[in-house]
Design an enzyme around this catalytic site. Sequence first.
Site, PDB file in Angstrom:
ATOM      1  N   ASP A 178      -0.307 -11.862   5.118  1.00  0.00           N
ATOM      2  CA  ASP A 178      -0.259 -10.694   4.247  1.00  0.00           C
ATOM      3  C   ASP A 178      -0.737 -11.103   2.849  1.00  0.00           C
ATOM      4  O   ASP A 178      -0.302 -12.133   2.311  1.00  0.00           O
ATOM      5  CB  ASP A 178       1.170 -10.156   4.169  1.00  0.00           C
ATOM      6  CG  ASP A 178       1.252  -8.851   3.382  1.00  0.00           C
ATOM      7  OD1 ASP A 178       1.098  -7.789   4.010  1.00  0.00           O
ATOM      8  OD2 ASP A 178       1.457  -8.924   2.150  1.00  0.00           O
ATOM      9  N   ASP A 195     -11.130  -3.310  -1.498  1.00  0.00           N
ATOM     10  CA  ASP A 195     -11.880  -3.448  -0.248  1.00  0.00           C
ATOM     11  C   ASP A 195     -12.701  -4.733  -0.240  1.00  0.00           C
ATOM     12  O   ASP A 195     -12.804  -5.422   0.782  1.00  0.00           O
ATOM     13  CB  ASP A 195     -12.801  -2.250  -0.037  1.00  0.00           C
ATOM     14  CG  ASP A 195     -12.046  -0.987   0.360  1.00  0.00           C
ATOM     15  OD1 ASP A 195     -10.850  -1.092   0.689  1.00  0.00           O
ATOM     16  OD2 ASP A 195     -12.658   0.100   0.337  1.00  0.00           O
ATOM     17  N   GLU A 221      -3.199  -4.575   4.235  1.00  0.00           N
ATOM     18  CA  GLU A 221      -3.603  -5.913   3.803  1.00  0.00           C
ATOM     19  C   GLU A 221      -3.050  -7.002   4.719  1.00  0.00           C
ATOM     20  O   GLU A 221      -2.949  -8.172   4.334  1.00  0.00           O
ATOM     21  CB  GLU A 221      -3.148  -6.163   2.365  1.00  0.00           C
ATOM     22  CG  GLU A 221      -1.647  -6.179   2.149  1.00  0.00           C
ATOM     23  CD  GLU A 221      -1.066  -4.817   1.797  1.00  0.00           C
ATOM     24  OE1 GLU A 221      -0.027  -4.783   1.117  1.00  0.00           O
ATOM     25  OE2 GLU A 221      -1.651  -3.800   2.222  1.00  0.00           O
TER      26      GLU A 221
END
Length: 300
Positions: A178, A195, A221
């Site tokens: 993560d 992004d 994410e």
Amino acid sequence: MYLSRDAYKKIIEDLRDGLYIVDTDRKIIFWNHAAERISGYSAEEVIGKPCADNILCHVDDVGLNLCCSECPLASTIGSGTPHDAQVFLHHKSGHRIPVLVRVMPLTDENGTVIGGVEMFSDNSGQVDNDQRLQELEKLALLDGLTQLANRRYLDRELESRLEELNRYDIPFGILFMDLDDFKTINDCYGHETGDRVLQFVAGTLSANSRPFDLYGRWGGEEFVGIIRNVTAANLKHMGQRLRRLVEKSFVLVEGEALRVTISIGATMAVENDTVQTLLARADALMYQSKAAGKNRLTIG
């Protein structure tokens, strides 16, 4: 087993490939349903006519008219040997269709060549269909932003790996990753920059993976790596290497190097694991890494 003439004719008529028969003058004496479908010409329109009589008019890939020079049918009738070719036939509507052709001699009971049989299959959509299937596979199984496996693909792979573990005792582990403080990046720099960060992290994972491992975007994410044929020590080593590589990567935003770190939970699959229990364990370990200060790997 005896098959009647009608039975043979029905088999030929039901073929998916076009098939026609000519005599030694290359005059068409039989034309099946698939030949009608592929060429646009009905049997009534072609039977009794020479195949070169403005019907199929085969040409090769440089436009050479094969009916006037290197006709596969003429070669087979003349030599008595089969021929294969990829040619372009003339459709009744006017366009050219690429076809794969197989020509065989037709002989009497004495072995004398009395004609030829040509089978042809429509090759017009082969490349396009392959590309279309690849695109559909991408849409179904790949994450559009990162071009890594998507959640559906990961789920399917995890099921396969668990089955492999239970049947053949082939070990594997997972890395649940993560990005740290990703919301802050989106809030400060915008979603377009967010992004770009996801993309460079994904690129780092894919560029540093073994051919038989799989990395994918679980959602948001979060990323998951499915690492085959490893020990717990190998898994930890690979996870730490990826963590450091991400830490040392960056994107430039208005001349500023924007860096990101990841927190990782690593675990080996064990007997009686399900996809849910395996992911839940890895997710909990990842949160332990977060609680310990982020940019860490916890294995368990």
